[in-house]
Write a protein that holds these residues in place. Structure first.
Motif: not given
Length: 141
Positions: A80-81, A95-99, A109-110
């Protein structure tokens, strides 16, 4: 405990610890950013990042736990990093799709954006992965 069961348990614990490390690292990064912006001490950020350090130490040093625990937590964080470091737009879109966890306020923000863009995931994931490889190599020799 049989070796296969110990490795399976270590992998499961590491995979379960990865989201915890992800979100707590993000909470710490956001708290440090807010403290920096407000010119106040960042005790919350320090506490969150210290909790992640304790989690990493537990995954690495727990007696009887397979080094796979640290590796299965560290490799996803490092990936991820690395994605945030090389393709920040793609990583932010994913990341916008992560809860966002209900215990943390949603800042709009995501999830993972601040810690990902500052390199905390690469650092944490890399350290966990290297420590797991070192433990594995030490046990094999």
């Amino acid at each position: 405990m049989p070796s296969a069961l110990r490795h399976l348990l270590g992998a499961a614990i590491g995979l379960l610890a990865a989201p915890v490390a992800f979100y707590v690292t993000e909470a710490g990064a956001r708290a440090l950013r807010a403290a920096l912006a407000g010119f106040v001490p960042g005790w919350t950020g320090l506490a969150c990042l210290s909790a992640v350090a304790v989690l990493g130490a537990a995954l690495t040093c727990w007696p009887g736990l397979s080094p796979l625990a640290a590796a299965c937590c560290g490799v996803p964080l490092a990936v991820v990093g690395a994605l945030f470091a090389t393709e920040p737009e793609v990583a932010t879109a994913l990341a916008r799709g992560l809860p966002y966890p209900p215990i943390l306020p949603d800042p709009g923000e995501p999830a993972g954006a601040v810690a990902g863009l500052t390199g905390l995931y690469v650092l944490l994931g890399g350290l966990l992965t290297v420590s797991a490889a070192r433990l594995w190599w030490r046990r094999e020799s």
